[in-house]
Design a protein around this motif. Structure first.
Motif, short mmCIF file in Angstrom:
data_model
loop_
_atom_site.label_atom_id
_atom_site.label_comp_id
_atom_site.label_asym_id
_atom_site.label_seq_id
_atom_site.Cartn_x
_atom_site.Cartn_y
_atom_site.Cartn_z
N GLY A 1 43.88 35.81 25.51
CA GLY A 1 42.98 34.56 25.63
C GLY A 1 41.89 34.73 26.32
O GLY A 1 41.53 36.05 26.76
N VAL A 2 41.09 33.71 26.74
CA VAL A 2 39.75 33.86 27.38
C VAL A 2 39.86 33.37 29.03
O VAL A 2 40.09 32.16 28.98
N PRO A 3 39.48 34.18 29.88
CA PRO A 3 39.62 33.66 31.41
C PRO A 3 38.63 32.75 31.61
O PRO A 3 37.52 32.60 31.02
N GLU A 4 38.62 31.84 32.44
CA GLU A 4 37.46 30.98 33.25
C GLU A 4 36.79 31.66 34.10
O GLU A 4 37.15 32.49 34.83
N GLY A 5 35.34 31.41 33.74
CA GLY A 5 34.51 32.52 34.56
C GLY A 5 34.21 33.84 34.03
O GLY A 5 34.70 34.15 32.96
N GLU A 6 33.15 34.39 34.78
CA GLU A 6 32.97 35.76 34.24
C GLU A 6 33.33 37.02 35.19
O GLU A 6 33.33 38.09 34.55
N GLU A 7 33.53 36.74 36.33
CA GLU A 7 34.14 37.61 37.48
C GLU A 7 34.82 36.84 38.56
O GLU A 7 34.61 35.66 38.83
N GLY A 8 35.46 38.02 39.39
CA GLY A 8 36.07 37.44 40.52
C GLY A 8 36.76 38.51 41.11
O GLY A 8 36.91 39.48 40.68
N ILE A 9 37.65 37.95 42.10
CA ILE A 9 38.55 38.99 42.80
C ILE A 9 39.95 38.21 42.70
O ILE A 9 39.99 37.12 43.10
N ILE B 1 56.48 40.01 40.91
CA ILE B 1 55.96 38.45 41.23
C ILE B 1 55.09 38.57 42.33
O ILE B 1 55.21 39.11 43.21
N ALA B 2 54.51 37.28 42.21
CA ALA B 2 53.54 36.85 43.36
C ALA B 2 54.53 36.24 44.49
O ALA B 2 55.13 35.32 43.84
N ALA B 3 54.31 36.84 45.61
CA ALA B 3 55.30 36.19 46.57
C ALA B 3 54.73 36.53 48.11
O ALA B 3 54.13 37.52 48.38
N LYS B 4 54.69 35.56 48.89
CA LYS B 4 53.99 35.53 50.30
C LYS B 4 54.51 36.59 50.84
O LYS B 4 53.58 37.22 52.07
N LYS B 5 55.89 37.00 50.91
CA LYS B 5 56.19 37.94 51.95
C LYS B 5 55.97 39.39 51.10
O LYS B 5 56.46 40.48 51.58
N GLY B 6 55.23 39.49 49.96
CA GLY B 6 55.07 40.72 49.28
C GLY B 6 54.31 41.50 49.97
O GLY B 6 53.50 41.14 51.03
N LYS B 7 53.66 42.78 49.19
CA LYS B 7 52.83 43.49 49.74
C LYS B 7 51.23 43.14 49.27
O LYS B 7 51.23 42.77 47.84
N ALA B 8 50.39 43.34 50.03
CA ALA B 8 49.01 42.68 49.68
C ALA B 8 48.33 43.46 48.35
O ALA B 8 48.65 44.80 48.33
N SER B 9 47.67 43.01 47.37
CA SER B 9 47.04 43.52 46.21
C SER B 9 45.86 42.94 45.89
O SER B 9 45.61 41.72 46.12
N ILE B 10 44.74 43.52 45.73
CA ILE B 10 43.32 43.08 45.38
C ILE B 10 42.96 43.74 43.98
O ILE B 10 42.83 45.18 43.95
N THR B 11 42.56 42.88 43.21
CA THR B 11 41.78 43.37 41.90
C THR B 11 40.58 42.77 41.57
O THR B 11 40.41 41.54 41.70
N HIS B 12 39.52 43.66 41.34
CA HIS B 12 38.13 42.89 41.08
C HIS B 12 38.18 43.00 39.35
O HIS B 12 38.40 44.00 38.90
N TRP B 13 37.60 41.74 38.78
CA TRP B 13 37.70 41.86 37.44
C TRP B 13 36.30 41.24 36.93
O TRP B 13 35.48 40.37 37.65
N ARG B 14 35.91 41.71 35.80
CA ARG B 14 34.81 41.13 35.28
C ARG B 14 34.81 41.08 33.79
O ARG B 14 35.36 41.96 33.04
N LEU B 15 34.17 40.14 32.92
CA LEU B 15 34.62 39.76 31.64
C LEU B 15 33.44 40.55 30.96
O LEU B 15 32.36 40.74 31.22
N VAL B 16 33.81 41.58 29.91
CA VAL B 16 32.78 42.42 29.19
C VAL B 16 32.48 41.61 27.91
O VAL B 16 31.25 41.45 27.64
N THR B 17 33.60 41.22 27.08
CA THR B 17 33.22 40.38 25.74
C THR B 17 34.49 39.64 25.32
O THR B 17 35.60 39.99 25.77
#
Length: 222
Positions: free
Chosen positions: A94-102, A120-136
């Motif tokens: 599908g197509v995400p909202e916006g063109e870039e983000g973290i 799964i996403a869980a508050k007690k889990g380990k932190a994770s960070i991904t930068h993303w950008r729509l290409v086409t």
């Protein structure tokens, strides 16, 4: 000779272009694996090269192999200290909202008899960070560039599903109901580039061309 494409080679490191669908370690039930190619990938060295990190079986692209124990230790430390730059390309269903983000999520591993294990996403889990950008966008599907800061299991896959709200095309675990495993023969994720700094030496720097199953869907890495 080896039939695994080599993207970078020196006395310390190999970066290979791992085919999508090829597991690194031999599956318990048998079948093909990258392990079968390690002897070929010695390329004149006495030791088999050793994978420094992991990418999923379905994921194609850049995989770093260390050619001796000292370089394995140094490269592993670079990963632990988040000094490694990684660039991935993924096709969303599908197509995400916006063109870039973290995307910042805490992730935990769960398992059940019915579905096996997953993240799964869980508050007690380990932190994770991904930068993303729509290409086409092609035919209602988006090609997205991902630059993960952390290296959690299935990080980009769960970040697509839980962070962007759209799974990777073909993902059999994190795809939405009715989309799981459909639209592609594999989870459409490609490790497009990797850079590992080295003290006193040029960095290990490699890029993997876009795979044929991405271009067959009309995408290019322009």
């Amino acid at each position: 000779m080896t039939d695994i494409p080599i993207l970078f080679e020196d006395g310390e490191a190999l970066v290979i272009n791992k085919p999508g669908g090829l597991p690194i370690e031999r599956p318990r039930k048998g079948g093909r694996s990258l392990e079968e190619h390690f002897e070929q990938l010695r390329l004149g060295f006495q030791r088999d090269p050793v994978p420094v990190h992991r990418i999923d079986t379905d994921t194609s692209g850049c995989l770093l192999l260390a050619r001796n124990p000292k370089s394995l230790k140094r490269f592993a430390k670079s990963f632990e200290e988040r000094k490694v730059e990684k660039r991935y390309l993924g096709i969303l269903a599908g197509v995400p909202e916006g063109e870039e983000g973290i995307i910042e999520l805490s992730l935990s591993k769960i398992s059940s008899a019915e579905k096996g294990w997953r993240m799964i996403a869980a508050k007690k889990g380990k932190a994770s960070i991904t930068h993303w950008r729509l290409v086409t966008v092609v035919d209602g599907r988006a090609l997205v560039e991902f630059r993960p800061e952390t290296g959690r299991t299935h990080q980009i896959r769960i970040h697509c599903e839980a962070g962007l709200g759209i799974p990777l095309l073909g993902d059999p675990v994190y795809g939405a109901e009715g989309l799981r495993g459909k639209g592609a023969a594999r989870t459409m994720l490609h490790a497009a580039a990797i850079t590992i700094p080295r003290d006193g030496k040029p960095p290990v720097d490699a890029a993997a061309p876009m795979p044929a199953d991405f271009t067959a869907l009309g995408f290019s890495d322009g």
